[in-house]
Scaffold this motif. Structure first.
Motif, PDB file in Angstrom:
ATOM      1  N   GLU A  80      33.412  40.066  47.544  1.00  0.00           N
ATOM      2  CA  GLU A  80      32.422  40.506  48.534  1.00  0.00           C
ATOM      3  C   GLU A  80      31.098  40.754  47.824  1.00  0.00           C
ATOM      4  OE1 GLU A  80      32.783  44.361  50.198  1.00  0.00           O
ATOM      5  OE2 GLU A  80      33.502  45.277  48.357  1.00  0.00           O
ATOM      6  N   GLU A  83      44.636  37.695  52.438  1.00  0.00           N
ATOM      7  CA  GLU A  83      44.342  37.073  51.147  1.00  0.00           C
ATOM      8  C   GLU A  83      45.606  37.061  50.318  1.00  0.00           C
ATOM      9  OE1 GLU A  83      41.317  39.190  48.951  1.00  0.00           O
ATOM     10  OE2 GLU A  83      39.734  38.187  50.054  1.00  0.00           O
ATOM     11  N   GLU A 137      30.898  40.850  43.827  1.00  0.00           N
ATOM     12  CA  GLU A 137      32.175  41.259  43.221  1.00  0.00           C
ATOM     13  C   GLU A 137      33.154  40.094  43.170  1.00  0.00           C
ATOM     14  OE1 GLU A 137      32.321  45.991  44.235  1.00  0.00           O
ATOM     15  OE2 GLU A 137      33.556  44.707  45.479  1.00  0.00           O
ATOM     16  N   ILE A 181      46.601  39.041  44.338  1.00  0.00           N
ATOM     17  CA  ILE A 181      46.614  38.652  42.916  1.00  0.00           C
ATOM     18  C   ILE A 181      47.333  39.769  42.160  1.00  0.00           C
ATOM     19  CG2 ILE A 181      45.169  37.973  40.948  1.00  0.00           C
ATOM     20  CD1 ILE A 181      44.258  36.168  43.084  1.00  0.00           C
ATOM     21  N   HIS A 198      38.812  43.462  38.101  1.00  0.00           N
ATOM     22  CA  HIS A 198      37.652  43.493  38.998  1.00  0.00           C
ATOM     23  C   HIS A 198      36.418  43.381  38.116  1.00  0.00           C
ATOM     24  CE1 HIS A 198      35.239  45.251  42.464  1.00  0.00           C
ATOM     25  NE2 HIS A 198      34.402  45.216  41.452  1.00  0.00           N
ATOM     26  N   GLY A 208      37.897  50.784  49.849  1.00  0.00           N
ATOM     27  CA  GLY A 208      39.342  50.604  49.714  1.00  0.00           C
ATOM     28  C   GLY A 208      40.118  50.882  50.997  1.00  0.00           C
ATOM     29  N   GLN A 246      40.965  51.743  38.178  1.00  0.00           N
ATOM     30  CA  GLN A 246      40.761  52.252  39.548  1.00  0.00           C
ATOM     31  C   GLN A 246      41.936  53.110  39.968  1.00  0.00           C
ATOM     32  OE1 GLN A 246      40.543  48.705  41.998  1.00  0.00           O
ATOM     33  NE2 GLN A 246      38.550  48.122  41.206  1.00  0.00           N
ATOM     34  N   LYS A 254      33.072  40.889  55.490  1.00  0.00           N
ATOM     35  CA  LYS A 254      33.678  40.187  54.352  1.00  0.00           C
ATOM     36  C   LYS A 254      33.958  38.732  54.716  1.00  0.00           C
ATOM     37  CE  LYS A 254      36.028  44.261  52.549  1.00  0.00           C
ATOM     38  NZ  LYS A 254      35.723  44.730  51.222  1.00  0.00           N
TER      39      LYS A 254
HETATM   40  P1  ADP Z   1      36.394  47.526  49.342  1.00  0.00           P
HETATM   41  O1  ADP Z   1      35.196  46.907  49.983  1.00  0.00           O
HETATM   42  O2  ADP Z   1      37.224  48.337  50.287  1.00  0.00           O
HETATM   43  O3  ADP Z   1      36.077  48.257  48.065  1.00  0.00           O
HETATM   44  P2  ADP Z   1      37.205  45.097  47.907  1.00  0.00           P
HETATM   45  O4  ADP Z   1      37.382  43.800  48.580  1.00  0.00           O
HETATM   46  O5  ADP Z   1      35.937  45.273  47.104  1.00  0.00           O
HETATM   47  O6  ADP Z   1      37.352  46.284  48.983  1.00  0.00           O
HETATM   48  O7  ADP Z   1      38.443  45.385  46.973  1.00  0.00           O
HETATM   49  C1  ADP Z   1      38.614  46.626  46.316  1.00  0.00           C
HETATM   50  C2  ADP Z   1      39.688  46.507  45.251  1.00  0.00           C
HETATM   51  O8  ADP Z   1      40.930  46.088  45.836  1.00  0.00           O
HETATM   52  C3  ADP Z   1      39.406  45.468  44.176  1.00  0.00           C
HETATM   53  O9  ADP Z   1      38.602  45.983  43.153  1.00  0.00           O
HETATM   54  C4  ADP Z   1      40.814  45.165  43.689  1.00  0.00           C
HETATM   55  O10 ADP Z   1      41.270  46.210  42.859  1.00  0.00           O
HETATM   56  C5  ADP Z   1      41.622  45.206  44.972  1.00  0.00           C
HETATM   57  N1  ADP Z   1      41.752  43.867  45.592  1.00  0.00           N
HETATM   58  C6  ADP Z   1      40.938  43.309  46.501  1.00  0.00           C
HETATM   59  N2  ADP Z   1      41.350  42.060  46.833  1.00  0.00           N
HETATM   60  C7  ADP Z   1      42.457  41.817  46.123  1.00  0.00           C
HETATM   61  C8  ADP Z   1      43.383  40.712  46.028  1.00  0.00           C
HETATM   62  N3  ADP Z   1      43.239  39.598  46.746  1.00  0.00           N
HETATM   63  N4  ADP Z   1      44.427  40.823  45.177  1.00  0.00           N
HETATM   64  C9  ADP Z   1      44.610  41.955  44.451  1.00  0.00           C
HETATM   65  N5  ADP Z   1      43.802  43.024  44.501  1.00  0.00           N
HETATM   66  C10 ADP Z   1      42.735  42.969  45.325  1.00  0.00           C
END
Ligand code: ADP
Length: 508
Positions: free
Chosen positions: A294, A206, A281, A209, A214, A171, A238, A122
């Motif tokens: 990512e 990070e 994403e 938010i 998403h 996740g 989700q 990432k």
């Molecule tokens: P993974 O690769 O484990 O699926 P992601 O980076 O794609 O992780 O994030 C999965 C989910 O986590 C996102 O769809 C969102 O719901 C939540 N998420 C990720 N980053 C953030 C953030 N900076 N603030 C709030 N929620 C987040």
């Protein structure tokens, strides 16, 4: 060995379940022969029956079967397969696997091992996106090891923050930290979770938010540098940071935002020389600012909603690209037609924290009719195995408008009859009717914010509804001295009961 411009004749699908079947269906339509691999737990599985040939690659645990690169390559040799499709999950984002396939002189139906490697981190992916001027969620650009350094950065960004594993996925290895006192403990937990899940303890921070959506962009690129975007998918409903309902297009993305996100996704893809299908994403805040999260270097679970609105079979395009064919359409030729929604039918109990609820499918009847697609790999009497992902099916609908798609999905969920195990279907029906879903204002907190098991318990099941309707209708008829209309007390069918119920309600 160059893999461009080679006609594929036989594909080995290095996966199982619905995605293996789905890939084989497209291959079959293209006149390509198919090879299934299976574990000992999957001997009777539908993907095994569907394929032209099938090879057992080991015992039930995926580490001894679906993840065994050596056995999969041996299966290719045995059957003379000339290409491998990895599906999603398992080895789909494993650069060693992609490389091993190519080194064996076979075609890997996916991006290059280098793109998989780069986007598998990432942090490296964020770096690539940043160079392209694509906005990132405020946070660290490098891996963190020192807790004090982490605290300093978290203070700068402002709480709450999210600690994430660089190698993360599904996740896992993600921790929200609300206040500084909790930081050290959460960072240590995130590191140990990342080591045990991914063998890599690199974490970063990070800004968290608070009310994010998403939203992701599907891209397709050929081997000659052309990349197009196939619009967005909204995936904010989700549980455990994992998607349950997806739709395309998003209710909140307008033309300008769509173009801006699409072009940003194409820049990210081009930055890593990406070809084949991929997904960029983004997370979108309340002001509709979008930030790169990512890139997933594979076909996504939710790809069917994009297929429905674009009319493009993504698996066929993946195969054509892997053969070395140039993309067959330009960005301008791609159009959105109507609205599509997907619900994931998991063997999970929404009344019990969405815990897996695997077991035997006592009955299993799929919905049918206009605009309904079911991607699954089950039949009545089959067991949902405990070894793998508990997804039973994906139910997808397509309709001219968002509201018609919602109505169609509710109709289809009503027709889906699964007994023997709990599923996410009734949760999905609840979500689709919720005002926050219908007005498009929902975010990734939907489950936390609106869902409690009681909202399902208070809803009547079809059986309860029939009994109640029959009873009330009976009372009403008795009052009028005509109880015979009830077929000796037994309801003729649920439709006639509902009619009786409506009439009875009006008359009581
Ligand atoms: P993974 O690769 O484990 O699926 P992601 O980076 O794609 O992780 O994030 C999965 C989910 O986590 C996102 O769809 C969102 O719901 C939540 N998420 C990720 N980053 C953030 C953030 N900076 N603030 C709030 N929620 C987040």
């Amino acid at each position: 060995m160059s893999t461009s411009n080679r006609k594929i004749r036989k594909i080995l699908v290095a996966n199982r379940g619905e995605i293996a079947l789905r890939i084989m269906r497209s291959a079959k339509e293209m006149g390509i022969r198919t090879v299934a691999i299976y574990s000992e737990a999957d001997r009777e599985a539908l993907h095994v029956r569907y394929a032209d040939e099938a090879v057992c690659v080991g015992p039930a645990p995926s580490s001894e079967s679906y993840l065994r690169i050596d056995r999969i390559l041996e299966a290719c040799r045995q059957t003379g397969a000339d290409a491998v499709h990895p599906g999603y999950g398992f080895l789909s984002e494993n650069a060693h696997f992609a490389r091993a396939v190519e080194e064996a002189g076979l075609i890997f139906i996916g991006p290059s091992p280098q793109s998989i490697e780069l986007m598998g981190s990432k942090l490296a992916a964020k770096e690539a996106a940043k160079k392209q001027g694509v906005p990132l969620v405020p946070g660290t650009a490098e891996a963190l090891t020192d807790v004090e350094e982490g605290k300093r950065i978290a203070r700068e960004i402002g709480y709450p923050v999210l600690i994430k594993a660089s190698a993360g996925g599904g996740g896992k290895g993600m921790r929200v930290v609300e206040k500084e006192e909790d930081f050290a403990e959460q960072m240590e937990r995130a590191i140990s979770e990342a080591i045990s899940a991914f063998g890599d303890g690199a974490v970063f921070i990070e800004k968290y938010i608070a009310s994010p959506k998403h939203i992701e962009i599907q891209v397709l690129g050929d081997r000659y540098g052309k990349v197009v975007y196939l619009f967005e998918r909204e995936c904010s409903i989700q549980r455990r940071h994992q998607k349950v309902i997806e739709e395309a297009p998003s209710a909140v993305v307008d033309e300008n935002m769509r173009r801006a996100m699409g072009e940003a996704a194409v820049r990210v893809a081009k930055a890593c020389g990406y070809y084949n299908a991929g997904t960029v994403e983004f997370i979108v805040d309340e002001q509709r600012n979008f930030y790169f999260l990512e890139m997933n270097t594979r076909l996504q679970v939710e790809h069917p909603v994009t297929e429905m609105i674009t009319g493009i079979d993504l698996v066929k395009e993946q195969i054509r690209i892997a053969e070395g064919q140039p993309l067959r359409f330009s960005q301008e030729e791609l159009k959105i037609n109507g609205h599509a929604i997907e619900v994931r039918v998991y063997a999970e109990d929404p009344r019990n924290n969405f815990l897996p609820n695997v077991g035997k499918l006592l009955s299993y009847e799929r919905p049918q009719g206009p605009g309904v697609r079911v991607d699954d790999a089950f039949e009545a009497g089959m067991q949902v195995p405990i070894y793998y992902d508990p997804m039973i099916a994906k139910l997808i609908v397509h309709a001219p408008s968002r509201q018609e798609a919602i109505d169609r999905m509710l109709r289809a969920i009503g027709e889906y009859k699964i007994t023997g195990i709990a599923t996410t279907l009734d949760f999905c029906a609840f979500a689709l009717q919720h005002p926050a879903f219908t007005d498009g204002s929902f975010d990734t907190n939907f489950v936390k914010q609106y869902f409690t098991p009681e909202v399902l318990n208070s809803a009547l099941t079809e059986e309860e509804l029939q009994t109640a309707a029959a009873f009330v209708a009976h009372l009403w008829n008795e009052q009028k001295g005509q109880s015979q209309v009830l077929n000796n007390g037994a309801p003729a069918n649920s439709q006639s009961c509902k009619r009786s119920w409506k009439i009875a309600r009006r008359n009581i």
